[in-house]
Design a protein around this motif. Structure first.
Motif, PDB file in Angstrom:
ATOM      1  N   THR A 177       0.873  -1.142  -0.047  1.00  0.00           N
ATOM      2  CA  THR A 177       0.032  -0.154  -0.143  1.00  0.00           C
ATOM      3  C   THR A 177       0.903   1.231   0.001  1.00  0.00           C
ATOM      4  O   THR A 177       0.450   2.221  -0.817  1.00  0.00           O
ATOM      5  CB  THR A 177      -0.905  -0.081   1.276  1.00  0.00           C
ATOM      6  N   LEU A 184      -7.183   0.132  -1.258  1.00  0.00           N
ATOM      7  CA  LEU A 184      -8.703  -0.622  -1.408  1.00  0.00           C
ATOM      8  C   LEU A 184      -8.267  -1.811  -1.959  1.00  0.00           C
ATOM      9  O   LEU A 184      -8.753  -2.949  -1.528  1.00  0.00           O
ATOM     10  CB  LEU A 184      -9.501   0.264  -1.989  1.00  0.00           C
ATOM     11  N   TYR A 187      -5.810  -4.347   0.166  1.00  0.00           N
ATOM     12  CA  TYR A 187      -6.427  -4.818   1.095  1.00  0.00           C
ATOM     13  C   TYR A 187      -7.579  -5.855   0.976  1.00  0.00           C
ATOM     14  O   TYR A 187      -7.939  -6.688   1.688  1.00  0.00           O
ATOM     15  CB  TYR A 187      -6.942  -3.894   2.321  1.00  0.00           C
TER      16      TYR A 187
ATOM     17  N   ILE B  88      -9.706  -1.956   5.525  1.00  0.00           N
ATOM     18  CA  ILE B  88     -10.269  -1.648   4.205  1.00  0.00           C
ATOM     19  C   ILE B  88     -11.191  -0.576   4.568  1.00  0.00           C
ATOM     20  O   ILE B  88     -11.436   0.300   3.796  1.00  0.00           O
ATOM     21  CB  ILE B  88     -10.991  -2.828   3.728  1.00  0.00           C
ATOM     22  N   GLY B  92      -9.019   2.049   2.844  1.00  0.00           N
ATOM     23  CA  GLY B  92      -9.379   1.759   1.591  1.00  0.00           C
ATOM     24  C   GLY B  92     -10.615   2.628   1.272  1.00  0.00           C
ATOM     25  O   GLY B  92     -10.423   3.102   0.204  1.00  0.00           O
TER      26      GLY B  92
END
Lengths: 216, 236
Positions: A177, A184, A187, B88, B92
Protein backbone atom coordinates in the motif's frame (compact mmCIF):
# COMPACT_ATOMS: atom_id res chain seq x y z
CA UNK A 1 7.81 6.57 -5.94
CA UNK A 2 4.19 5.63 -6.56
CA UNK A 3 3.57 2.83 -9.03
CA UNK A 4 0.56 0.88 -10.19
CA UNK A 5 -0.77 -2.14 -8.34
CA UNK A 6 0.23 -4.94 -10.71
CA UNK A 7 0.08 -8.71 -10.92
CA UNK A 8 3.57 -8.85 -9.41
CA UNK A 9 2.05 -7.40 -6.24
CA UNK A 10 -0.55 -10.17 -6.10
CA UNK A 11 2.31 -12.62 -6.41
CA UNK A 12 4.17 -10.86 -3.59
CA UNK A 13 1.05 -11.10 -1.41
CA UNK A 14 0.74 -14.80 -2.17
CA UNK A 15 4.37 -15.28 -1.16
CA UNK A 16 3.68 -13.40 2.08
CA UNK A 17 0.67 -15.65 2.70
CA UNK A 18 3.16 -18.52 3.08
CA UNK A 19 4.30 -16.85 6.30
CA UNK A 20 0.71 -16.54 7.45
CA UNK A 21 0.22 -20.27 6.88
CA UNK A 22 3.65 -21.12 8.32
CA UNK A 23 3.00 -19.15 11.49
CA UNK A 24 -0.46 -20.70 11.87
CA UNK A 25 1.07 -24.17 11.43
CA UNK A 26 3.81 -23.54 13.99
CA UNK A 27 1.25 -22.18 16.45
CA UNK A 28 -1.08 -25.11 15.79
CA UNK A 29 1.67 -27.65 16.44
CA UNK A 30 3.23 -25.83 19.42
CA UNK A 31 -0.18 -24.94 20.79
CA UNK A 32 -1.40 -28.46 20.16
CA UNK A 33 1.40 -30.09 22.17
CA UNK A 34 0.99 -27.62 25.03
CA UNK A 35 -2.79 -27.82 24.71
CA UNK A 36 -2.65 -31.57 25.32
CA UNK A 37 -0.84 -30.94 28.59
CA UNK A 38 -3.38 -28.24 29.50
CA UNK A 39 -6.31 -30.56 28.77
CA UNK A 40 -4.71 -33.30 30.88
CA UNK A 41 -3.88 -30.89 33.72
CA UNK A 42 -7.48 -29.81 33.64
CA UNK A 43 -9.04 -33.28 34.03
CA UNK A 44 -6.54 -35.40 35.98
CA UNK A 45 -7.90 -35.93 39.49
CA UNK A 46 -5.40 -33.66 41.26
CA UNK A 47 -6.83 -30.33 42.40
CA UNK A 48 -3.73 -28.03 42.40
CA UNK A 49 -2.98 -29.08 38.82
CA UNK A 50 -6.59 -28.30 37.85
CA UNK A 51 -6.37 -24.82 39.40
CA UNK A 52 -3.10 -24.09 37.64
CA UNK A 53 -4.63 -25.04 34.28
CA UNK A 54 -7.79 -23.02 34.96
CA UNK A 55 -5.71 -19.97 35.92
CA UNK A 56 -3.62 -20.28 32.77
CA UNK A 57 -6.68 -20.61 30.54
CA UNK A 58 -8.35 -17.62 32.20
CA UNK A 59 -5.31 -15.42 31.69
CA UNK A 60 -4.91 -16.34 28.02
CA UNK A 61 -8.63 -16.26 27.17
CA UNK A 62 -9.25 -13.17 29.29
CA UNK A 63 -6.65 -10.90 27.70
CA UNK A 64 -6.37 -9.64 24.13
CA UNK A 65 -3.96 -11.54 21.89
CA UNK A 66 -2.55 -8.17 20.85
CA UNK A 67 -1.56 -7.53 24.47
CA UNK A 68 0.07 -10.95 24.74
CA UNK A 69 2.02 -10.29 21.54
CA UNK A 70 3.32 -6.96 22.83
CA UNK A 71 4.23 -8.38 26.24
CA UNK A 72 6.33 -11.14 24.64
CA UNK A 73 7.77 -8.88 21.97
CA UNK A 74 8.98 -6.31 24.50
CA UNK A 75 9.43 -8.66 27.48
CA UNK A 76 11.59 -11.47 26.11
CA UNK A 77 14.51 -9.19 25.11
CA UNK A 78 14.48 -7.75 28.64
CA UNK A 79 14.93 -11.25 30.05
CA UNK A 80 18.01 -11.73 27.90
CA UNK A 81 16.38 -13.34 24.89
CA UNK A 82 16.89 -10.97 21.97
CA UNK A 83 14.05 -12.46 19.96
CA UNK A 84 12.74 -11.04 16.73
CA UNK A 85 9.14 -10.54 15.65
CA UNK A 86 8.93 -14.10 14.27
CA UNK A 87 9.87 -15.79 17.56
CA UNK A 88 7.69 -13.50 19.67
CA UNK A 89 4.80 -14.14 17.29
CA UNK A 90 5.33 -17.91 17.27
CA UNK A 91 5.54 -18.08 21.07
CA UNK A 92 2.50 -15.94 21.81
CA UNK A 93 0.32 -17.56 19.17
CA UNK A 94 1.33 -21.01 20.43
CA UNK A 95 0.38 -20.09 24.00
CA UNK A 96 -2.85 -18.55 22.72
CA UNK A 97 -3.68 -21.69 20.73
CA UNK A 98 -2.81 -23.97 23.65
CA UNK A 99 -5.43 -22.40 25.92
CA UNK A 100 -8.20 -22.72 23.32
CA UNK A 101 -7.21 -26.18 22.05
CA UNK A 102 -6.80 -27.34 25.65
CA UNK A 103 -10.37 -26.30 26.42
CA UNK A 104 -11.75 -27.88 23.23
CA UNK A 105 -10.01 -31.16 24.01
CA UNK A 106 -10.97 -31.11 27.68
CA UNK A 107 -14.59 -30.66 26.61
CA UNK A 108 -14.25 -33.59 24.21
CA UNK A 109 -12.65 -35.82 26.86
CA UNK A 110 -15.33 -34.95 29.41
CA UNK A 111 -18.17 -35.40 26.94
CA UNK A 112 -17.35 -39.09 26.76
CA UNK A 113 -20.02 -40.49 29.04
CA UNK A 114 -19.17 -41.58 32.54
CA UNK A 115 -20.72 -44.95 31.77
CA UNK A 116 -17.90 -45.57 29.31
CA UNK A 117 -15.37 -45.14 32.12
CA UNK A 118 -17.41 -47.40 34.34
CA UNK A 119 -17.77 -50.02 31.64
CA UNK A 120 -14.00 -49.98 31.20
CA UNK A 121 -13.53 -50.41 34.93
CA UNK A 122 -16.04 -53.26 35.00
CA UNK A 123 -13.97 -55.01 32.33
CA UNK A 124 -10.97 -54.78 34.64
CA UNK A 125 -9.06 -52.13 32.68
CA UNK A 126 -6.69 -49.86 34.59
CA UNK A 127 -7.15 -46.07 34.60
CA UNK A 128 -4.54 -45.72 31.87
CA UNK A 129 -6.01 -48.47 29.74
CA UNK A 130 -9.48 -46.98 30.03
CA UNK A 131 -8.02 -43.61 29.04
CA UNK A 132 -6.10 -44.79 25.99
CA UNK A 133 -8.42 -47.52 24.68
CA UNK A 134 -11.90 -46.31 25.63
CA UNK A 135 -11.98 -42.55 26.12
CA UNK A 136 -9.34 -41.12 23.76
CA UNK A 137 -10.61 -42.75 20.54
CA UNK A 138 -14.11 -41.34 21.18
CA UNK A 139 -12.83 -37.93 22.29
CA UNK A 140 -10.64 -37.55 19.18
CA UNK A 141 -13.71 -38.10 17.04
CA UNK A 142 -15.70 -35.44 18.87
CA UNK A 143 -12.91 -32.89 18.86
CA UNK A 144 -11.75 -33.00 15.23
CA UNK A 145 -14.38 -30.62 13.80
CA UNK A 146 -14.04 -27.89 16.50
CA UNK A 147 -10.24 -28.18 16.30
CA UNK A 148 -10.28 -27.47 12.56
CA UNK A 149 -12.76 -24.67 13.28
CA UNK A 150 -10.30 -23.12 15.71
CA UNK A 151 -7.59 -23.19 13.04
CA UNK A 152 -9.69 -20.59 11.18
CA UNK A 153 -9.41 -18.29 14.22
CA UNK A 154 -5.70 -18.97 14.36
CA UNK A 155 -5.10 -18.08 10.71
CA UNK A 156 -7.09 -14.86 11.11
CA UNK A 157 -5.25 -13.97 14.31
CA UNK A 158 -1.84 -14.28 12.67
CA UNK A 159 -2.74 -10.92 11.07
CA UNK A 160 -2.13 -9.22 14.43
CA UNK A 161 1.56 -10.08 14.23
CA UNK A 162 1.75 -7.41 11.50
CA UNK A 163 1.50 -4.89 14.34
CA UNK A 164 4.82 -6.05 15.86
CA UNK A 165 6.36 -5.92 12.39
CA UNK A 166 6.30 -9.56 11.36
CA UNK A 167 5.97 -9.65 7.58
CA UNK A 168 3.04 -11.90 6.80
CA UNK A 169 0.06 -11.23 4.57
CA UNK A 170 -1.27 -8.17 6.40
CA UNK A 171 2.13 -6.52 6.91
CA UNK A 172 2.97 -7.22 3.26
CA UNK A 173 -0.26 -5.47 2.30
CA UNK A 174 0.77 -2.43 4.32
CA UNK A 175 4.12 -2.39 2.56
CA UNK A 176 2.56 -2.65 -0.91
CA UNK A 177 0.00 0.00 0.00
CA UNK A 178 2.84 2.36 0.85
CA UNK A 179 4.37 1.78 -2.58
CA UNK A 180 1.28 1.75 -4.78
CA UNK A 181 -1.10 3.88 -2.76
CA UNK A 182 -3.97 1.62 -3.76
CA UNK A 183 -5.15 0.60 -0.27
CA UNK A 184 -8.60 -0.62 -1.29
CA UNK A 185 -7.32 -2.97 -4.00
CA UNK A 186 -4.45 -4.23 -1.86
CA UNK A 187 -6.48 -4.93 1.29
CA UNK A 188 -9.33 -6.48 -0.69
CA UNK A 189 -6.79 -8.78 -2.38
CA UNK A 190 -5.37 -9.70 1.03
CA UNK A 191 -8.89 -10.31 2.34
CA UNK A 192 -9.57 -12.58 -0.64
CA UNK A 193 -6.45 -14.63 0.11
CA UNK A 194 -7.42 -14.96 3.78
CA UNK A 195 -10.91 -15.93 2.66
CA UNK A 196 -9.66 -18.75 0.46
CA UNK A 197 -7.57 -20.19 3.32
CA UNK A 198 -10.20 -19.76 6.02
CA UNK A 199 -13.25 -20.73 3.99
CA UNK A 200 -11.54 -23.98 2.98
CA UNK A 201 -10.88 -24.76 6.64
CA UNK A 202 -14.43 -23.77 7.68
CA UNK A 203 -15.97 -26.01 5.05
CA UNK A 204 -13.63 -28.85 6.03
CA UNK A 205 -14.72 -28.42 9.64
CA UNK A 206 -18.39 -28.55 8.58
CA UNK A 207 -17.91 -31.68 6.45
CA UNK A 208 -15.99 -33.41 9.26
CA UNK A 209 -18.67 -32.51 11.77
CA UNK A 210 -21.42 -33.92 9.59
CA UNK A 211 -19.51 -37.07 8.76
CA UNK A 212 -18.24 -37.85 12.25
CA UNK A 213 -21.57 -37.13 13.89
CA UNK A 214 -23.45 -39.15 11.33
CA UNK A 215 -21.27 -42.14 12.03
CA UNK A 216 -21.96 -42.18 15.75
CA UNK B 1 19.45 -25.21 39.13
CA UNK B 2 15.71 -24.97 39.42
CA UNK B 3 13.68 -22.97 36.97
CA UNK B 4 12.74 -20.25 39.42
CA UNK B 5 16.31 -19.73 40.57
CA UNK B 6 17.50 -19.55 36.98
CA UNK B 7 14.80 -17.03 36.20
CA UNK B 8 15.69 -14.92 39.26
CA UNK B 9 19.34 -15.01 38.19
CA UNK B 10 18.42 -13.84 34.69
CA UNK B 11 16.43 -10.97 36.12
CA UNK B 12 19.29 -10.03 38.51
CA UNK B 13 21.78 -9.90 35.66
CA UNK B 14 19.61 -7.51 33.68
CA UNK B 15 20.75 -3.99 33.38
CA UNK B 16 17.12 -3.12 33.52
CA UNK B 17 15.05 -2.26 36.51
CA UNK B 18 11.36 -2.81 36.15
CA UNK B 19 9.54 0.39 36.91
CA UNK B 20 5.86 -0.19 37.18
CA UNK B 21 5.66 2.82 39.51
CA UNK B 22 6.49 5.21 36.66
CA UNK B 23 3.23 4.22 35.04
CA UNK B 24 1.11 4.60 38.13
CA UNK B 25 0.66 8.32 37.67
CA UNK B 26 -1.09 7.56 34.38
CA UNK B 27 -3.92 5.80 36.17
CA UNK B 28 -6.36 8.45 34.94
CA UNK B 29 -5.49 7.58 31.35
CA UNK B 30 -5.98 3.91 32.10
CA UNK B 31 -9.34 4.52 33.75
CA UNK B 32 -10.39 6.62 30.78
CA UNK B 33 -9.25 3.80 28.51
CA UNK B 34 -11.40 1.30 30.41
CA UNK B 35 -14.46 3.56 30.02
CA UNK B 36 -13.75 4.09 26.30
CA UNK B 37 -13.28 0.38 25.69
CA UNK B 38 -16.54 -0.46 27.46
CA UNK B 39 -18.40 2.27 25.56
CA UNK B 40 -17.04 1.04 22.24
CA UNK B 41 -17.93 -2.56 23.11
CA UNK B 42 -21.49 -1.73 24.20
CA UNK B 43 -22.22 0.48 21.16
CA UNK B 44 -20.87 -2.06 18.67
CA UNK B 45 -22.56 -4.96 20.48
CA UNK B 46 -25.98 -3.29 20.25
CA UNK B 47 -25.60 -2.19 16.64
CA UNK B 48 -24.00 -5.48 15.68
CA UNK B 49 -26.89 -7.44 17.18
CA UNK B 50 -29.40 -5.25 15.34
CA UNK B 51 -27.65 -6.08 12.07
CA UNK B 52 -27.31 -9.68 13.21
CA UNK B 53 -31.06 -9.95 13.77
CA UNK B 54 -31.83 -8.63 10.27
CA UNK B 55 -29.23 -10.91 8.71
CA UNK B 56 -30.48 -13.93 10.67
CA UNK B 57 -34.04 -13.25 9.48
CA UNK B 58 -32.87 -12.74 5.89
CA UNK B 59 -30.74 -15.88 6.14
CA UNK B 60 -33.69 -18.03 7.19
CA UNK B 61 -35.99 -16.55 4.55
CA UNK B 62 -37.42 -18.90 1.92
CA UNK B 63 -36.52 -16.31 -0.73
CA UNK B 64 -33.14 -16.90 -2.28
CA UNK B 65 -32.63 -13.21 -3.11
CA UNK B 66 -32.63 -12.50 0.62
CA UNK B 67 -30.88 -15.65 1.78
CA UNK B 68 -27.88 -15.52 -0.55
CA UNK B 69 -26.63 -12.00 0.34
CA UNK B 70 -27.02 -12.85 4.05
CA UNK B 71 -24.94 -16.00 3.63
CA UNK B 72 -22.26 -14.22 1.62
CA UNK B 73 -22.02 -11.48 4.25
CA UNK B 74 -21.68 -13.93 7.14
CA UNK B 75 -19.09 -16.10 5.37
CA UNK B 76 -17.06 -13.15 4.06
CA UNK B 77 -16.79 -11.57 7.51
CA UNK B 78 -16.20 -14.75 9.48
CA UNK B 79 -13.44 -15.92 7.16
CA UNK B 80 -11.32 -12.75 7.05
CA UNK B 81 -9.37 -11.05 9.87
CA UNK B 82 -10.90 -8.09 11.70
CA UNK B 83 -7.65 -6.16 11.22
CA UNK B 84 -7.94 -6.38 7.43
CA UNK B 85 -11.62 -5.40 7.59
CA UNK B 86 -10.60 -2.41 9.68
CA UNK B 87 -7.89 -1.43 7.16
CA UNK B 88 -10.39 -1.71 4.30
CA UNK B 89 -12.79 0.65 6.09
CA UNK B 90 -10.19 3.13 7.33
CA UNK B 91 -7.56 3.13 4.56
CA UNK B 92 -9.51 1.65 1.65
CA UNK B 93 -12.80 3.54 1.62
CA UNK B 94 -11.21 7.03 1.27
CA UNK B 95 -10.03 6.02 -2.23
CA UNK B 96 -13.68 5.78 -3.28
CA UNK B 97 -14.47 9.06 -1.58
CA UNK B 98 -15.63 7.89 1.85
CA UNK B 99 -13.37 9.50 4.45
CA UNK B 100 -13.91 8.42 8.03
CA UNK B 101 -12.29 9.41 11.31
CA UNK B 102 -10.46 6.67 13.22
CA UNK B 103 -13.19 6.32 15.84
CA UNK B 104 -16.00 6.17 13.27
CA UNK B 105 -14.08 3.65 11.16
CA UNK B 106 -13.48 1.56 14.29
CA UNK B 107 -17.18 1.52 15.21
CA UNK B 108 -18.19 0.67 11.64
CA UNK B 109 -15.66 -2.15 11.22
CA UNK B 110 -16.44 -3.64 14.64
CA UNK B 111 -20.19 -3.40 14.00
CA UNK B 112 -19.97 -5.08 10.61
CA UNK B 113 -17.81 -7.77 12.19
CA UNK B 114 -20.13 -8.28 15.16
CA UNK B 115 -23.17 -8.39 12.83
CA UNK B 116 -21.94 -11.62 11.23
CA UNK B 117 -21.26 -13.35 14.55
CA UNK B 118 -24.51 -11.98 16.00
CA UNK B 119 -26.46 -13.41 13.07
CA UNK B 120 -25.04 -16.89 13.73
CA UNK B 121 -25.86 -16.68 17.46
CA UNK B 122 -29.42 -15.47 16.83
CA UNK B 123 -30.01 -18.10 14.15
CA UNK B 124 -28.90 -20.82 16.57
CA UNK B 125 -31.21 -19.34 19.23
CA UNK B 126 -34.24 -19.37 16.97
CA UNK B 127 -33.47 -22.91 15.83
CA UNK B 128 -33.11 -24.05 19.44
CA UNK B 129 -36.82 -23.53 20.11
CA UNK B 130 -38.53 -26.66 18.97
CA UNK B 131 -41.25 -26.42 16.37
CA UNK B 132 -43.79 -28.27 18.49
CA UNK B 133 -43.48 -25.58 21.16
CA UNK B 134 -44.70 -23.04 18.63
CA UNK B 135 -47.46 -25.40 17.47
CA UNK B 136 -48.50 -25.95 21.09
CA UNK B 137 -48.72 -22.19 21.58
CA UNK B 138 -50.86 -21.79 18.50
CA UNK B 139 -53.04 -24.75 19.52
CA UNK B 140 -53.75 -22.99 22.83
CA UNK B 141 -55.20 -20.12 20.83
CA UNK B 142 -52.27 -17.70 21.14
CA UNK B 143 -51.73 -15.36 18.22
CA UNK B 144 -48.45 -15.56 16.29
CA UNK B 145 -47.18 -12.52 18.23
CA UNK B 146 -48.27 -13.94 21.60
CA UNK B 147 -46.57 -17.24 20.77
CA UNK B 148 -43.38 -15.40 19.89
CA UNK B 149 -43.59 -13.18 22.98
CA UNK B 150 -44.51 -15.80 25.59
CA UNK B 151 -43.22 -19.08 24.16
CA UNK B 152 -40.32 -18.46 21.79
CA UNK B 153 -38.64 -15.31 23.08
CA UNK B 154 -37.82 -16.45 26.62
CA UNK B 155 -36.56 -19.87 25.58
CA UNK B 156 -34.52 -18.43 22.73
CA UNK B 157 -33.06 -15.78 25.04
CA UNK B 158 -32.11 -18.39 27.60
CA UNK B 159 -30.53 -20.54 24.91
CA UNK B 160 -28.41 -17.76 23.40
CA UNK B 161 -27.56 -15.84 26.58
CA UNK B 162 -24.32 -17.76 27.27
CA UNK B 163 -23.09 -17.28 23.69
CA UNK B 164 -24.04 -13.60 23.77
CA UNK B 165 -22.18 -13.11 27.05
CA UNK B 166 -19.02 -14.80 25.80
CA UNK B 167 -19.31 -12.98 22.46
CA UNK B 168 -19.39 -9.69 24.35
CA UNK B 169 -16.16 -10.55 26.15
CA UNK B 170 -14.56 -11.60 22.84
CA UNK B 171 -15.73 -8.33 21.27
CA UNK B 172 -14.37 -6.31 24.20
CA UNK B 173 -10.97 -8.00 23.79
CA UNK B 174 -11.12 -7.51 20.02
CA UNK B 175 -11.64 -3.75 20.39
CA UNK B 176 -7.92 -3.59 21.30
CA UNK B 177 -7.25 -4.16 17.58
CA UNK B 178 -8.67 -0.76 16.59
CA UNK B 179 -5.68 0.85 18.33
CA UNK B 180 -3.90 -0.07 15.08
CA UNK B 181 -5.61 2.88 13.38
CA UNK B 182 -5.36 5.09 16.44
CA UNK B 183 -8.98 4.91 17.58
CA UNK B 184 -9.34 5.77 21.22
CA UNK B 185 -9.72 2.88 23.65
CA UNK B 186 -7.67 1.20 26.37
CA UNK B 187 -4.88 -0.21 24.19
CA UNK B 188 -4.43 3.13 22.51
CA UNK B 189 -4.09 4.75 25.92
CA UNK B 190 -1.32 2.21 26.50
CA UNK B 191 0.47 3.43 23.38
CA UNK B 192 0.15 6.99 24.68
CA UNK B 193 1.65 6.09 28.07
CA UNK B 194 4.41 4.16 26.29
CA UNK B 195 5.28 7.24 24.24
CA UNK B 196 5.64 9.25 27.45
CA UNK B 197 7.54 6.72 29.57
CA UNK B 198 9.38 4.49 27.06
CA UNK B 199 8.44 1.62 29.37
CA UNK B 200 6.96 -0.64 26.67
CA UNK B 201 7.05 -3.88 28.61
CA UNK B 202 5.63 -2.51 31.84
CA UNK B 203 2.95 -0.51 30.04
CA UNK B 204 1.70 -3.39 27.91
CA UNK B 205 1.84 -5.85 30.81
CA UNK B 206 -0.27 -3.51 32.90
CA UNK B 207 -2.71 -2.82 30.05
CA UNK B 208 -3.03 -6.53 29.29
CA UNK B 209 -3.76 -7.29 32.93
CA UNK B 210 -6.32 -4.47 32.97
CA UNK B 211 -8.16 -6.30 30.19
CA UNK B 212 -8.06 -9.43 32.36
CA UNK B 213 -9.74 -7.50 35.18
CA UNK B 214 -12.43 -6.22 32.80
CA UNK B 215 -13.01 -9.77 31.51
CA UNK B 216 -13.34 -11.20 35.02
CA UNK B 217 -15.63 -8.31 36.03
CA UNK B 218 -17.85 -8.80 32.98
CA UNK B 219 -18.08 -12.55 33.52
CA UNK B 220 -19.20 -11.99 37.12
CA UNK B 221 -21.82 -9.45 36.05
CA UNK B 222 -23.11 -11.72 33.28
CA UNK B 223 -23.35 -14.71 35.63
CA UNK B 224 -25.30 -12.51 38.07
CA UNK B 225 -27.71 -11.34 35.36
CA UNK B 226 -28.24 -14.92 34.21
CA UNK B 227 -29.10 -15.98 37.74
CA UNK B 228 -31.52 -13.10 38.27
CA UNK B 229 -33.35 -13.51 34.96
CA UNK B 230 -33.25 -17.22 34.21
CA UNK B 231 -32.64 -19.09 37.46
CA UNK B 232 -34.45 -17.17 40.17
CA UNK B 233 -37.47 -16.62 37.93
CA UNK B 234 -40.64 -18.13 39.42
CA UNK B 235 -42.39 -20.81 37.37
CA UNK B 236 -45.35 -19.36 35.62
Amino acid sequence: MIREFASADVFYLLLAARWTIGLALVAAIGGGLLGLLIALARILPFAPLNWLAIGYINIIQGTPLLGQLFVFFFGLPLLGFPVGAWTAAAISLSLYASAFLGEIWRGALQSVAKRQWEAGAALGLTYRQRFTHVVIPQAVRISIAPTVGFLVQLVKNTSLTALIGFVELTRASQIITAATFAPLTVYLTAAAIYFVICFTLSQLSRVLERRLHGAR
Amino acid sequence: MSGTLWFAEQVRQLNYSFKFGAIWKYQDQILEGIVLTLQLSIVTMIMGLAIGLLVALAGSSPRRTLRLPAQIYVEAIRNTPLLVQLFIVFFGLPSIGIKLGANTAAVIALTINMGAYGAEIIRAGIESVRRHQIEAGRALGLTAYQTFRHVVLFQAMKAIYPSLASQFVLLMLATSIVSAIGASELFHQGAFIESRTYRSFEVYTLITLTYLLITLGLRTVFAGIYWVIFVRRPVR
